[in-house]
Design a protein around this motif. Structure first.
Motif, PDB file in Angstrom:
ATOM      1  N   LYS A 754       0.443  -1.138   0.084  1.00 41.45           N
ATOM      2  CA  LYS A 754       0.156  -0.016  -0.061  1.00 41.45           C
ATOM      3  C   LYS A 754       0.958   0.968   0.404  1.00 41.45           C
ATOM      4  CE  LYS A 754      -3.636   0.048   2.761  1.00 41.45           C
ATOM      5  NZ  LYS A 754      -4.327   0.143   4.417  1.00 41.45           N
ATOM      6  N   LEU A 755       0.551   1.995  -1.020  1.00 39.18           N
ATOM      7  CA  LEU A 755       0.987   3.710  -0.949  1.00 39.18           C
ATOM      8  C   LEU A 755       0.385   4.157  -0.344  1.00 39.18           C
ATOM      9  CD1 LEU A 755       3.523   5.135  -1.712  1.00 39.18           C
ATOM     10  CD2 LEU A 755       2.669   5.388  -4.048  1.00 39.18           C
ATOM     11  N   ILE A 756       0.149   4.653   0.578  1.00 36.33           N
ATOM     12  CA  ILE A 756      -0.118   5.553   1.709  1.00 36.33           C
ATOM     13  C   ILE A 756      -0.508   7.076   1.300  1.00 36.33           C
ATOM     14  CG2 ILE A 756      -0.381   6.584   3.535  1.00 36.33           C
ATOM     15  CD1 ILE A 756       0.955   4.262   4.912  1.00 36.33           C
ATOM     16  N   CYS A 757       0.874   8.072   0.854  1.00 31.93           N
ATOM     17  CA  CYS A 757       0.993   8.919   0.240  1.00 31.93           C
ATOM     18  C   CYS A 757       2.564   9.169  -0.575  1.00 31.93           C
ATOM     19  CB  CYS A 757       0.716   9.876   1.108  1.00 31.93           C
ATOM     20  SG  CYS A 757       1.932  10.142   2.491  1.00 31.93           S
ATOM     21  N   CYS A 758       2.929  10.521  -1.474  1.00 27.77           N
ATOM     22  CA  CYS A 758       3.738  10.314  -1.846  1.00 27.77           C
ATOM     23  C   CYS A 758       4.055  12.186  -1.449  1.00 27.77           C
ATOM     24  CB  CYS A 758       3.716  10.454  -3.193  1.00 27.77           C
ATOM     25  SG  CYS A 758       2.999  11.527  -4.131  1.00 27.77           S
ATOM     26  N   ILE A 759       5.773  12.426  -0.530  1.00 25.96           N
ATOM     27  CA  ILE A 759       5.500  13.754  -0.621  1.00 25.96           C
ATOM     28  C   ILE A 759       6.718  14.038  -1.302  1.00 25.96           C
ATOM     29  CG2 ILE A 759       7.126  14.978   0.806  1.00 25.96           C
ATOM     30  CD1 ILE A 759       5.608  13.046   2.701  1.00 25.96           C
ATOM     31  N   SER A 760       6.429  15.039  -2.201  1.00 20.49           N
ATOM     32  CA  SER A 760       7.562  15.400  -2.847  1.00 20.49           C
ATOM     33  C   SER A 760       8.274  17.260  -3.294  1.00 20.49           C
ATOM     34  CB  SER A 760       7.621  15.717  -4.559  1.00 20.49           C
ATOM     35  OG  SER A 760       6.462  14.948  -5.489  1.00 20.49           O
ATOM     36  N   SER A 761       9.403  17.368  -2.878  1.00 22.20           N
ATOM     37  CA  SER A 761       9.960  19.171  -3.454  1.00 22.20           C
ATOM     38  C   SER A 761      11.595  19.370  -3.865  1.00 22.20           C
ATOM     39  CB  SER A 761      11.108  19.031  -1.526  1.00 22.20           C
ATOM     40  OG  SER A 761      12.137  18.338  -1.705  1.00 22.20           O
ATOM     41  N   MET A 762      11.546  19.776  -3.976  1.00 19.25           N
ATOM     42  CA  MET A 762      12.490  20.399  -5.415  1.00 19.25           C
ATOM     43  C   MET A 762      13.979  19.427  -4.877  1.00 19.25           C
ATOM     44  SD  MET A 762      14.536  23.914  -5.992  1.00 19.25           S
ATOM     45  CE  MET A 762      15.683  24.170  -4.731  1.00 19.25           C
ATOM     46  N   ASP A 763      13.843  19.038  -4.422  1.00 16.01           N
ATOM     47  CA  ASP A 763      15.360  17.739  -4.130  1.00 16.01           C
ATOM     48  C   ASP A 763      15.029  17.092  -3.961  1.00 16.01           C
ATOM     49  OD1 ASP A 763      14.733  19.015  -1.938  1.00 16.01           O
ATOM     50  OD2 ASP A 763      17.040  19.194  -0.866  1.00 16.01           O
ATOM     51  N   SER A 764      13.804  16.504  -3.355  1.00 18.19           N
ATOM     52  CA  SER A 764      13.405  15.207  -2.705  1.00 18.19           C
ATOM     53  C   SER A 764      12.390  14.239  -3.287  1.00 18.19           C
ATOM     54  CB  SER A 764      13.603  14.886  -1.439  1.00 18.19           C
ATOM     55  OG  SER A 764      14.927  15.477  -1.020  1.00 18.19           O
ATOM     56  N   LYS A 765      12.222  12.761  -3.200  1.00 19.31           N
ATOM     57  CA  LYS A 765      10.946  12.206  -3.510  1.00 19.31           C
ATOM     58  C   LYS A 765      10.672  11.593  -2.485  1.00 19.31           C
ATOM     59  CE  LYS A 765      10.528  14.346  -8.263  1.00 19.31           C
ATOM     60  NZ  LYS A 765       9.223  15.377  -8.045  1.00 19.31           N
ATOM     61  N   LEU A 766       9.483  11.924  -1.628  1.00 21.88           N
ATOM     62  CA  LEU A 766       9.225  10.263  -0.805  1.00 21.88           C
ATOM     63  C   LEU A 766       8.275   9.387  -1.078  1.00 21.88           C
ATOM     64  CD1 LEU A 766      10.011  13.150   2.379  1.00 21.88           C
ATOM     65  CD2 LEU A 766      11.782  12.062   0.846  1.00 21.88           C
ATOM     66  N   LEU A 767       8.187   8.526  -1.053  1.00 21.86           N
ATOM     67  CA  LEU A 767       7.004   6.845  -1.097  1.00 21.86           C
ATOM     68  C   LEU A 767       6.537   6.541   0.525  1.00 21.86           C
ATOM     69  CD1 LEU A 767       7.900   5.537  -5.044  1.00 21.86           C
ATOM     70  CD2 LEU A 767       6.089   7.551  -4.470  1.00 21.86           C
ATOM     71  N   VAL A 768       5.984   6.790   0.831  1.00 22.54           N
ATOM     72  CA  VAL A 768       5.444   6.733   2.610  1.00 22.54           C
ATOM     73  C   VAL A 768       4.578   5.125   2.268  1.00 22.54           C
ATOM     74  CG1 VAL A 768       4.884   7.184   4.171  1.00 22.54           C
ATOM     75  CG2 VAL A 768       5.682   9.324   3.101  1.00 22.54           C
ATOM     76  N   TYR A 769       5.091   3.970   2.269  1.00 24.93           N
ATOM     77  CA  TYR A 769       3.947   2.481   2.239  1.00 24.93           C
ATOM     78  C   TYR A 769       3.877   2.341   3.833  1.00 24.93           C
ATOM     79  CZ  TYR A 769       6.547   2.430  -2.374  1.00 24.93           C
ATOM     80  OH  TYR A 769       7.481   2.316  -3.542  1.00 24.93           O
ATOM     81  N   GLU A 770       2.526   1.401   3.960  1.00 25.20           N
ATOM     82  CA  GLU A 770       2.896   0.816   5.039  1.00 25.20           C
ATOM     83  C   GLU A 770       4.334  -0.412   5.456  1.00 25.20           C
ATOM     84  OE1 GLU A 770       0.136  -2.395   4.567  1.00 25.20           O
ATOM     85  OE2 GLU A 770       0.181  -2.723   1.786  1.00 25.20           O
TER      86      GLU A 770
END
Length: 1023
Positions: A754-770
């Motif tokens: 499960k991909l709960i959400c994704c968080i993006s900025s100019m210099d980082s990409k974050l994928l938040v999983y269970e």
């Protein structure tokens, strides 16, 4: 005079009428062709279909007779849209060839309206569904019908037997899983009949009625689930030129009447259950140039009468039980180019005349009991590409003709009794790819630089001497142990990125191991034992990502063991008999490595592991002259603790103040963007604060993975995959990131992470999983690399994991709105929760197919070594069968306990499993010793064979994931091992092991369950 005038007038009117009619017809055909072009989407291949290009008869792919179109030939034009209905508006059309395109849809029934049609080929496209039951409504003029190489399923309709004028019928290479009708025998004009490579559900005998096809020249029934004996009625097929019944389950003996078919050119009876001797009698098929009877149970001697086959070019009799000597007369055949007699019980010497009278290019007689010397003129025609004679009793020196054979590519002479100088001229052969001559008594020296195309050099256990040569850039394996090499190792290993194994133990090599060894990123085995190496062990060895075997024992190495080596978790480690000193790295302090550090007097360990490793306890006390009192140490410890507490409090306050102060400026500085896919009760800042090095639990090619605990309403743990990209994200990482977000964000399935959400900025990409508590499957499988303190997985747990993963893939392939290819299925991408429920993860390489069943273009090979399907990088188009292949490798991992790249010394797991299975059948030793004694061993073997089916070289005959899931479920003793049933109905073709490319025997196969229910399901039977 008046009469003559009237006649001239009438003639003028008729001529004018004919010209006008022809003009109208030409204009009409032009309009039809432009309509066809439009319905085909104005494809670039049809750019010439333009009135400005001249008369339509000159347009691409068109042929005219009398100014009207009679032929449309658009083979291999990359056409992707359905065939336009208007094609049959061309009333004089007699010839249609649309083969080798990407045409979709079901069988076009409007072909019934092509009233003049004689030739129809839609081979090698993407057609699906069943053939229409009223196939006989096709024009009676039809003589050629080719639908091969598509995805047609179901039964071949009975009505096909009523297309009376058919001369050629091509049905091969589809997914027909019903039956083929005996009514085909009514096609008395049939000259070519191909039914091969179809997964017919029920085993069937060749109908006696096929003997009525007396005009037949080609009978091709490879891999058609055919059983029984070859019927006597086929002896009436006196026009037969090609007779191919390979890869079936035909039994009995080879009928002697076959040798009386005077026009026979090709005879293929390989991979069956044929027994007995070959009784030829008086051979009358003197034009025979190919014989393949390999992979049967034939015995007796090779017939002397084969010497009468003066046109014979190919003779394959391997994997049988032939005895006696190879007939000397075979060496006299003038056209013999390819002879393969390996894996029999042949004895005696080779015919001295081999190579004298024919230009042999391939010679394989390995695994027999042959002796004597190699024929002196084996390569007298200078055409020999491959010589494979290993595992015999050959002796003597290399013959001169072989030493000067400029075409040689593959030399396998190992495990014989050859001796003498290995010819130096062989090293200058341009195309030389593989030399395997180990376990002989060869002498000689290697060239200063190995041949540029050489990928494999195995010369261990000989008497070679001299310095180590410069490697070739393509070299993958160099095994030179137990020789007399001296000198130093290369100082610079750059440029040898393909090297997988370097074994030079038991030589006289001196010097040190260069730090540059870190560039050998593909290296899995490094054996430099029993030499005279000095210096320290370079810490760069610890950066070799796939190194599993490291043997540096019996040298003069000194210094400490680099801590970085502990990152390898090698399956075999031997540093014994050196001058190493210091403490053993923490990760090696267990029973697995109790023989790895012997005879190093200055090595030591702590008191907890000294008895395990047979090493002394390290002396960590200080000398009396500089000891501090225990009381003083305690005071300093307390003071230090207080200071650290104060620093921590101050730091915490400063950080919190900075975060509060910067919150307002996030919009213009960091600008975090959160996209949610599920409900949650944490903020992006809680995730960002958890991105600490101590929370890292893994890393990959695109970033690190963190385990972050969240103190929200209910304590929650999440896994966060971070891709740090600086100011501009690399295009490949961007593509991977977007692919993962787009796919996982929409998927809702219990066996996909499960991909709960994704968080993006100019210099980082974050994928938040269970968070998956039990990490990935690979961390639980491999004995010496298993998670610390964990027990081996029992069989039912492994089966449950396989079923879960299969469900996830099945959903992706068959139940999602658009089929998804994952393209990187492997055991490290199958995650396990607290109860060992499995979920598929890491969709960075996944692709959504824009249309159901439409293959994807391959621009580059993507995936992980050992799991990549063979068609990747070779074909322009691939489909979801690449995932089936990778999943098959996972099944082999689950059953054998081996890694995907760990088949044996020179094969990946899938290749090793297939080879051993073909040579010996199922061996208990092939099964992981942790589950070898399980009461469910028959089911384990079934899953192993399912893995072989999934890893077939030919994607057409691999099962679908629906079929795989069904088969796994049948192995579940409770049929609901993962708390619930999979409800899809399975009406696919039965499982089959592909033999199309390997041409090796599969004695146990997949058959229909006679007692099965009506759901269309199947089971795997095991002998």
């Amino acid at each position: 005079m008046r009469t003559q005038h009237y006649l001239s007038l009438i003639s003028l009117i008729i001529s004018t009428s004919m010209l006008f009619s022809a003009y109208c017809q030409e204009d009409s055909e032009t309009q039809i062709l432009l309509q066809i072009k439009s319905e085909w989407g104005n494809h670039p291949a049809l750019d010439s279909w333009n009135p400005s290009s001249g008369n339509h008869c000159s347009w691409l792919g068109l042929n005219c007779t009398g100014g009207v179109v009679t032929s449309v030939r658009l083979s291999n034009q990359n056409l992707t849209q359905p065939i336009p209905n208007s094609m049959c508006h061309l009333k004089n059309l007699s010839y249609i060839d649309l083969s080798y395109n990407e045409l979709p849809g079901g069988f076009p029934q409007f072909f019934n309206n092509c009233s003049s049609l004689q030739h129809l080929s839609i081979a090698q496209n993407f057609f699906v569904g069943t053939l229409p039951t009223d196939l006989d409504k096709l024009p009676s003029s039809l003589t050629y019908f080719d639908v091969s190489g598509n995805n047609f399923t179901g039964e071949i309709p009975v009505s096909i037997g009523r297309i009376a004028n058919l001369k050629e019928l091509h049905l091969d290479g589809n997914l027909f899983n019903g039956t083929y009708p005996v009514e085909i025998a009514n096609l008395l004009n049939l000259e070519y009949f191909s039914l091969a490579w179809n997964p017919f559900l029920k085993p069937a005998r060749i109908p006696d009625e096929f003997g009525n096809l007396i005009k037949l020249k080609v009978l091709w029934m490879t891999r058609t689930n055919t059983i029984g004996e070859i019927p006597m009625t086929l002896s009436k097929l006196t026009e037969l030129e090609q007779f191919d019944l390979g890869w079936n389950q035909i039994n009995g003996t080879i009928p002697s009447w076959i040798w009386s078919l005077e026009k026979l050119n090709i005879l293929y009876l390989y991979s069956n259950d044929l027994t007995g001797e070959i009784i030829t009698g008086s051979i009358r098929c003197l034009n025979l140039f190919e014989i393949d009877m390999s992979i049967n149970s034939l015995n007796g001697s090779i017939p002397e009468s084969f010497s009468n086959l003066k046109h014979l070019s190919v003779l394959f009799l391997y994997y049988n039980f032939f005895t006696g000597e190879i007939p000397a007369s075979l060496g006299l055949l003038p056209n013999l180019t390819d002879i393969r007699l390996f894996n029999n019980n042949l004895a005696g010497q080779l015919p001295e005349t081999l190579g004298n009278y024919s230009k042999l290019w391939n010679f394989e007689v390995n695994d027999n009991r042959l002796s004597g010397q190699l024929p002196a003129n084996l390569c007298s025609g200078n055409n020999l590409v491959s010589i494979v004679v290993f595992n015999n009793y050959f002796t003597g020196e290399i013959p001169p003709s072989l030493a000067n054979c400029n075409a040689l590519n593959d030399i396998q002479l190992y495990n014989n009794r050859f001796y003498g100088e290995f010819p130096s001229s062989i090293w200058s052969i341009t195309n030389l790819n593989r030399i395997m001559i180990h376990d002989n008594k060869f002498t000689g020296m290697l060239p200063k630089r190995l041949p540029s195309n050489l990928t494999r050099l195995e010369i261990h256990n000989n008497h070679f001497r001299g310095e180590i040569p410069t490697f070739s850039e393509r070299l993958q394996v160099f095994k030179g142990s137990n020789n007399n090499f001296y000198g130093e190792l290369p100082e610079n290993f750059s440029g040898f990125s393909f090297l997988q194994e370097l074994s030079l133990g038991s030589n006289k090599i001196i010097g040190s191991i260069s730090q540059s060894i870190q560039v050998l990123k593909s290296l899995t085995t490094l054996n430099l034992s029993s030499n005279k190496l000095t210096g320290s062990i370079p810490d760069s060895i610890g950066s070799l990502p796939v190194l599993t075997t490291l043997d540096l024992s019996n040298n003069e190495l000194s210094g400490s063991i680099p801590e970085d080596i502990s990152h390898l978790n090698p399956t075999f480690l031997n540093l014994s008999a050196n001058n190493l000193s210091g403490m053993i790295p923490q990760s090696f302090k267990n029973q697995v490595y109790n023989q790895s550090f012997l005879s190093n007097p200055d090595l030591c360990t702590d008191s907890n592991s000294n008895t395990i490793l047979n090493l002394p306890v390290c002396n960590l006390t200080l000398s009396s002259s500089n000891k501090l009192s225990r009381e003083l140490i305690a005071i300093f410890a307390i003071l230090g603790f207080v200071i650290l507490i104060n620093i921590g409090i101050v730091g915490f306050l400063l950080i919190r103040a900075r975060i509060k102060g910067k919150t307002a400026s996030y919009d213009h500085e960091t600008a975090w963007k959160l996209t949610s896919f599920h409900k949650f009760d944490f903020t992006e800042y809680q995730i960002i604060e958890g991105l600490k090095e101590e929370n890292v639990i893994g890393s990959g090619g695109s970033g690190k993975v963190y385990k972050i605990g969240l103190n929200n309403d209910e304590y929650q743990i999440v896994a966060v995959k971070r891709i740090f990209v600086g100011h501009k994200m690399d295009s490949n990482l961007e593509k991977n990131f977007n692919a993962e977000v787009n796919i996982l964000g929409q998927i809702r399935h219990g066996n996909i992470v499960k991909l709960i959400c994704c968080i993006s900025s100019m210099d980082s990409k974050l994928l938040v999983y269970e968070y998956m508590e039990n990490s990935s499957l690979d961390r639980w499988l491999y004995g010496k690399e298993r998670m610390h303190g964990s027990q081996p997985l029992d069989w039912l747990t492994r089966l449950g994991i396989a079923i879960d993963a299969a469900r996830g893939l099945c959903y992706m392939h068959h139940s999602y709105s658009q089929p998804i290819m994952h393209r990187d299925i492997k055991s490290s991408n199958i995650l396990l929760d607290m109860k060992f429920r499995a979920k598929i993860a890491d969709f960075g390489l996944a692709r959504v197919l824009e249309k159901s069943g439409e293959p994807e273009t391959v621009s580059a090979i993507q995936g992980s070594f050992g799991y990549i399907a063979p068609e990747c990088g070779k074909k322009r188009k691939i489909n979801e069968k690449v995932d089936v292949y990778s999943f098959g490798v996972v099944l082999l991992e689950l059953t054998t306990g081996k890694r995907a790249n760990e088949g044996d010394e020179y094969e990946a797991l899938s290749d090793w499993a297939l080879r051993v299975f073909l040579e010996h059948g199922i061996l208990v030793d092939m099964i992981d010793e942790e589950i070898r004694n399980d009461e469910n061993l028959p089911d384990i073997v079934t899953v192993f064979k399912l893995g072989l089916a999934c890893t077939s070289k030919d994607p057409i005959v691999r099962p679908t994931m629906k079929m795989v899931l069904q088969c796994l479920s049948k192995c579940d003793p409770m049929n609901n091992i993962r708390n619930g049933f999979y409800d899809d109905q399975f009406d696919e073709a039965p499982l089959m092991l592909s033999k199309k490319s390997s041409r090796r025997n599969m004695s146990d196969d997949f058959h229909e369950d006679d007692d099965d229910d009506s759901s269309g399901s199947f089971v795997v039977h095991v002998s």
